[in-house]
Write an enzyme that holds these catalytic residues in place. Structure first.
Site, short mmCIF file in Angstrom:
data_model
loop_
_atom_site.label_atom_id
_atom_site.label_comp_id
_atom_site.label_asym_id
_atom_site.label_seq_id
_atom_site.Cartn_x
_atom_site.Cartn_y
_atom_site.Cartn_z
N ASP A 154 20.53 2.28 2.42
CA ASP A 154 20.22 1.72 3.73
C ASP A 154 21.34 2.09 4.69
O ASP A 154 22.30 2.77 4.29
CB ASP A 154 20.03 0.21 3.64
CG ASP A 154 19.09 -0.31 4.73
OD1 ASP A 154 18.36 0.48 5.32
OD2 ASP A 154 19.11 -1.53 4.98
N ALA B 126 8.10 8.23 6.11
CA ALA B 126 8.37 7.86 7.50
C ALA B 126 7.39 8.57 8.43
O ALA B 126 6.80 9.60 8.08
CB ALA B 126 9.80 8.24 7.87
N ARG C 242 15.46 0.56 2.96
CA ARG C 242 15.39 -0.66 2.17
C ARG C 242 14.68 -1.76 2.93
O ARG C 242 15.04 -2.94 2.85
CB ARG C 242 16.78 -1.11 1.71
CG ARG C 242 16.72 -2.01 0.45
CD ARG C 242 18.11 -2.51 0.00
NE ARG C 242 19.01 -1.42 -0.25
CZ ARG C 242 20.21 -1.29 0.31
NH1 ARG C 242 20.64 -2.21 1.18
NH2 ARG C 242 20.99 -0.27 0.03
N SER C 243 13.66 -1.40 3.69
CA SER C 243 12.89 -2.42 4.40
C SER C 243 12.12 -3.25 3.38
O SER C 243 11.85 -2.80 2.26
CB SER C 243 11.92 -1.77 5.39
OG SER C 243 10.85 -1.14 4.70
N CYS D 87 0.79 -1.23 0.00
CA CYS D 87 0.00 0.00 0.00
C CYS D 87 0.83 1.29 0.00
O CYS D 87 0.54 2.21 -0.77
CB CYS D 87 -0.95 -0.01 1.19
SG CYS D 87 -2.11 -1.40 1.19
#
Length: 346
Positions: free
Chosen positions: A232, A289, A209-210, A174
């Site tokens: 990252d 974030a 880079r999750s 999403c």
């Protein structure tokens, strides 16, 4: 009395300092602006369904995180407002997997989401992250977040449909999808080009880079033709369509940001702040974030032509609704039959 007369002067000076004029062409983009047409599209689609009531989403809350609860409340309010059905189920973390299995096979449930983190970084019997294991436990028929292995594999293979005929589109994560739709809204995508090529010639940088946010965003932009710098905590890579490239060891993050037309900020810490002087004039900057990763006022006051979105939450929820409708359209017959989807699509 003298101090009473002094305080308003300080406040006025402070307000004047805060209200800095925008740089030429710079503007702040609000999430409502992007989400509104999708929400209308969703309401119109629901109105055509039998009874004018949309499919049902179950949200599982198995943690005490106040932010997760707030997101759950926000989800409920938005879905209800768009005539979709939502039910929050609060469960103990140890019972979550069993409850997911029940929901997977329940014909009354059209979509499932989980409010993360549940186990966070605690060691897992299954290896890696137990939260990742839970994502893969959700049926592909009902994964409204587009995070399980089936949809991840489709994303990274750039396969955009779930069926051989190419008629049923995949669900996508999403927040990454919210980023893409924001870029489309801002006409960063070139719609004169064919699908899959509309970001050709564009450069982006994604600071995160999750597996849930940063990597999918980088892959989606690369799949559409962009060159994507992926940043990252300990590495810098380049994502191109279907491949990952390691730049020379002396490449600096600043250089990657300075050449980028799109900057996506997703560092989950209020201590991280990107230097606004790195941002290219005319760039699009999107903060995904929960913390602001850049000084918004400084950015908009000093970088001409910059378009900045500080929060994507409302667009993310609109994409969740869109995924829910897509699942309903794709798999109504399978869900009615109580099929859990564990193996049927793999």
């Amino acid at each position: 009395m003298a101090s009473d007369g002094y305080k308003p002067a300080v406040a006025a000076a402070s307000t004047a300092a805060e209200e800095r004029p925008l740089a030429p062409g710079a503007r702040k983009v609000l999430a409502d602006e992007v989400a509104a047409p999708f929400r209308k599209e969703i309401r119109d689609a629901v109105a055509k369904l039998e009874g004018g009531l949309g499919p049902k989403l179950i949200g599982f809350l198995a943690n005490g995180d106040p932010a997760a609860r707030k997101y759950a409340e926000w989800t409920a309010k938005t879905l209800t407002g768009d005539n979709l059905r939502f039910e929050l189920r609060e469960v103990e973390e140890g019972n979550l997997e069993d409850e997911l299995e029940k929901a997977n096979s329940d014909p009354a449930v059209d979509g499932i989401m989980i409010y993360y983190p549940v186990f966070g970084m605690r060691p897992s019997f299954h290896g890696g992250s137990h939260d990742d294991y839970l994502r893969d436990t959700v049926s592909p028929y009902k994964d409204a977040e587009g995070l399980n292995h089936f949809y991840r594999r489709a994303l990274y293979k750039n396969r955009r449909t779930v069926d051989a005929a190419g008629k049923k589109k995949c669900c996508l994560p999403c927040t990454p999808l919210a980023v893409v739709k924001t870029l489309e809204h801002l006409q960063v995508y070139d719609h004169r080009l064919p699908h899959g090529e509309r970001m050709t010639g564009k450069t982006a940088v994604v600071v995160n880079r999750s597996e849930v946010v940063g990597r999918p965003i980088a892959a989606m932009l690369a799949n559409d033709g962009a060159k994507v710098w992926s940043v990252d905590i300990d590495s810098l890579y380049i994502f191109m369509r279907g491949k990952l490239v390691q730049p020379s060891e002396d490449t600096q993050i600043e250089a990657a940001v300075r050449e980028s037309d799109i900057v996506i900020l997703g560092v989950p810490s209020d201590k991280y702040k990107m230097d606004p002087t790195w941002i290219k004039e005319g760039a699009v900057v999107i903060n995904v974030a929960t913390s602001k990763n850049i000084d918004e006022k400084e950015l908009l006051a000093t970088r001409p032509g910059v378009r900045y979105m500080g929060q994507v939450g409302k667009v993310t929820v609109a994409m969740l609704e869109r995924n829910l409708l897509r699942l309903h359209q794709n798999f109504t017959e399978e869900v009615k039959a109580g099929r859990g989807g564990a193996f049927d699509l793999l």
